[in-house]
Design a protein around this motif. Structure first.
Motif, PDB file in Angstrom:
ATOM      1  N   MET A   1      -6.181  -9.026  -9.780  1.00  0.00           N
ATOM      2  CA  MET A   1      -4.872  -9.530 -10.178  1.00  0.00           C
ATOM      3  C   MET A   1      -4.805 -11.035  -9.935  1.00  0.00           C
ATOM      4  O   MET A   1      -5.430 -11.546  -9.002  1.00  0.00           O
ATOM      5  N   ASN A   2      -4.024 -11.682 -10.719  1.00  0.00           N
ATOM      6  CA  ASN A   2      -3.859 -13.127 -10.623  1.00  0.00           C
ATOM      7  C   ASN A   2      -2.753 -13.456  -9.612  1.00  0.00           C
ATOM      8  O   ASN A   2      -1.628 -13.762  -9.980  1.00  0.00           O
ATOM      9  N   LEU A   3      -3.090 -13.391  -8.311  1.00  0.00           N
ATOM     10  CA  LEU A   3      -2.114 -13.654  -7.258  1.00  0.00           C
ATOM     11  C   LEU A   3      -2.245 -15.080  -6.743  1.00  0.00           C
ATOM     12  O   LEU A   3      -3.329 -15.667  -6.787  1.00  0.00           O
ATOM     13  N   ALA A   4      -1.143 -15.605  -6.227  1.00  0.00           N
ATOM     14  CA  ALA A   4      -1.158 -16.946  -5.650  1.00  0.00           C
ATOM     15  C   ALA A   4      -2.026 -16.994  -4.395  1.00  0.00           C
ATOM     16  O   ALA A   4      -2.538 -18.044  -4.027  1.00  0.00           O
ATOM     17  N   PHE A   5      -2.165 -15.874  -3.700  1.00  0.00           N
ATOM     18  CA  PHE A   5      -3.086 -15.752  -2.585  1.00  0.00           C
ATOM     19  C   PHE A   5      -3.441 -14.275  -2.423  1.00  0.00           C
ATOM     20  O   PHE A   5      -2.702 -13.401  -2.856  1.00  0.00           O
ATOM     21  N   GLN A   6      -4.562 -14.014  -1.813  1.00  0.00           N
ATOM     22  CA  GLN A   6      -5.015 -12.640  -1.606  1.00  0.00           C
ATOM     23  C   GLN A   6      -4.596 -12.166  -0.220  1.00  0.00           C
ATOM     24  O   GLN A   6      -5.027 -12.737   0.784  1.00  0.00           O
ATOM     25  N   PRO A   7      -3.737 -11.136  -0.131  1.00  0.00           N
ATOM     26  CA  PRO A   7      -3.383 -10.597   1.181  1.00  0.00           C
ATOM     27  C   PRO A   7      -4.646 -10.132   1.911  1.00  0.00           C
ATOM     28  O   PRO A   7      -5.543  -9.546   1.313  1.00  0.00           O
ATOM     29  N   GLN A   8      -4.725 -10.419   3.180  1.00  0.00           N
ATOM     30  CA  GLN A   8      -5.887 -10.080   3.992  1.00  0.00           C
ATOM     31  C   GLN A   8      -5.668  -8.756   4.722  1.00  0.00           C
ATOM     32  O   GLN A   8      -4.534  -8.387   5.027  1.00  0.00           O
ATOM     33  N   ASN A   9      -6.743  -8.060   5.013  1.00  0.00           N
ATOM     34  CA  ASN A   9      -6.659  -6.786   5.727  1.00  0.00           C
ATOM     35  C   ASN A   9      -5.976  -6.924   7.080  1.00  0.00           C
ATOM     36  O   ASN A   9      -5.226  -6.045   7.496  1.00  0.00           O
ATOM     37  N   ASN A  10      -6.228  -8.047   7.776  1.00  0.00           N
ATOM     38  CA  ASN A  10      -5.638  -8.219   9.101  1.00  0.00           C
ATOM     39  C   ASN A  10      -4.124  -8.450   9.058  1.00  0.00           C
ATOM     40  O   ASN A  10      -3.486  -8.541  10.099  1.00  0.00           O
ATOM     41  N   MET A  11      -3.542  -8.555   7.876  1.00  0.00           N
ATOM     42  CA  MET A  11      -2.086  -8.660   7.740  1.00  0.00           C
ATOM     43  C   MET A  11      -1.427  -7.303   7.963  1.00  0.00           C
ATOM     44  O   MET A  11      -0.221  -7.245   8.188  1.00  0.00           O
ATOM     45  N   ASN A  12      -2.212  -6.238   7.891  1.00  0.00           N
ATOM     46  CA  ASN A  12      -1.718  -4.874   8.138  1.00  0.00           C
ATOM     47  C   ASN A  12      -0.478  -4.536   7.313  1.00  0.00           C
ATOM     48  O   ASN A  12       0.510  -4.029   7.840  1.00  0.00           O
ATOM     49  N   LEU A  13      -0.499  -4.832   6.034  1.00  0.00           N
ATOM     50  CA  LEU A  13       0.633  -4.545   5.158  1.00  0.00           C
ATOM     51  C   LEU A  13       0.668  -3.068   4.802  1.00  0.00           C
ATOM     52  O   LEU A  13      -0.354  -2.461   4.505  1.00  0.00           O
ATOM     53  N   SER A  14       1.872  -2.508   4.844  1.00  0.00           N
ATOM     54  CA  SER A  14       2.047  -1.130   4.399  1.00  0.00           C
ATOM     55  C   SER A  14       1.934  -1.116   2.875  1.00  0.00           C
ATOM     56  O   SER A  14       1.998  -2.178   2.234  1.00  0.00           O
ATOM     57  N   PRO A  15       1.799   0.056   2.259  1.00  0.00           N
ATOM     58  CA  PRO A  15       1.742   0.098   0.791  1.00  0.00           C
ATOM     59  C   PRO A  15       2.967  -0.534   0.124  1.00  0.00           C
ATOM     60  O   PRO A  15       2.835  -1.239  -0.880  1.00  0.00           O
ATOM     61  N   VAL A  16       4.136  -0.331   0.702  1.00  0.00           N
ATOM     62  CA  VAL A  16       5.358  -0.924   0.130  1.00  0.00           C
ATOM     63  C   VAL A  16       5.333  -2.442   0.282  1.00  0.00           C
ATOM     64  O   VAL A  16       5.651  -3.179  -0.656  1.00  0.00           O
ATOM     65  N   GLU A  17       4.939  -2.931   1.460  1.00  0.00           N
ATOM     66  CA  GLU A  17       4.855  -4.372   1.677  1.00  0.00           C
ATOM     67  C   GLU A  17       3.823  -5.011   0.752  1.00  0.00           C
ATOM     68  O   GLU A  17       4.047  -6.109   0.226  1.00  0.00           O
ATOM     69  N   LEU A  18       2.723  -4.336   0.536  1.00  0.00           N
ATOM     70  CA  LEU A  18       1.695  -4.841  -0.375  1.00  0.00           C
ATOM     71  C   LEU A  18       2.224  -4.917  -1.809  1.00  0.00           C
ATOM     72  O   LEU A  18       1.996  -5.905  -2.509  1.00  0.00           O
TER      73      LEU A  18
END
Length: 118
Positions: A1-18
């Motif tokens: 996907m063309n995102l402004a930045f790539q969320p990192q695994n260590n951010m521990n985002l839930s599926p909803v937050e992602l």
């Protein structure tokens, strides 16, 4: 996907937050889309894009956070919009209308003493 930045695994985002992060930071969606509206403070996708790493966060984002904190804070704790700091740094005084608006919108109890917290 063309995102402004790539969320990192260590951010521990839930599926909803992602999913929210993808929606906010997806570059192919309209930049002018209004994503946050908390009454007198709003933030578009272009404003929220300043939340990417190493970007300077714009006033719209700061004021939305300030407004949300003010609504949930104790009666003796206030978070004032960036216009206060801009006026203070430039040595300007606020008009009586602006001061009244700030008091009514951000200070929900009697003001007899104000202290500066750094």
């Amino acid at each position: 996907m063309n995102l402004a930045f790539q969320p990192q695994n260590n951010m521990n985002l839930s599926p909803v937050e992602l999913a929210v992060a993808v929606y906010v930071f997806f570059r192919d969606l309209p930049h002018s889309e209004l994503l946050v509206d908390v009454g007198d403070c709003i933030a578009s996708r272009v404003a929220l894009m300043t939340l990417v790493p190493r970007a300077e966060v714009v006033d719209d984002v700061l004021n939305v956070v300030i407004r949300m904190l003010t609504r949930t804070s104790k009666h003796t704790q206030w978070f004032l919009p960036t216009s206060i700091m801009q006026a203070a740094l430039k040595g300007r005084t606020l008009t009586s209308g602006t001061a009244t608006s700030l008091r009514n919108n951000y200070m929900r109890c009697k003001v007899d003493k104000v202290t500066r917290k750094e």
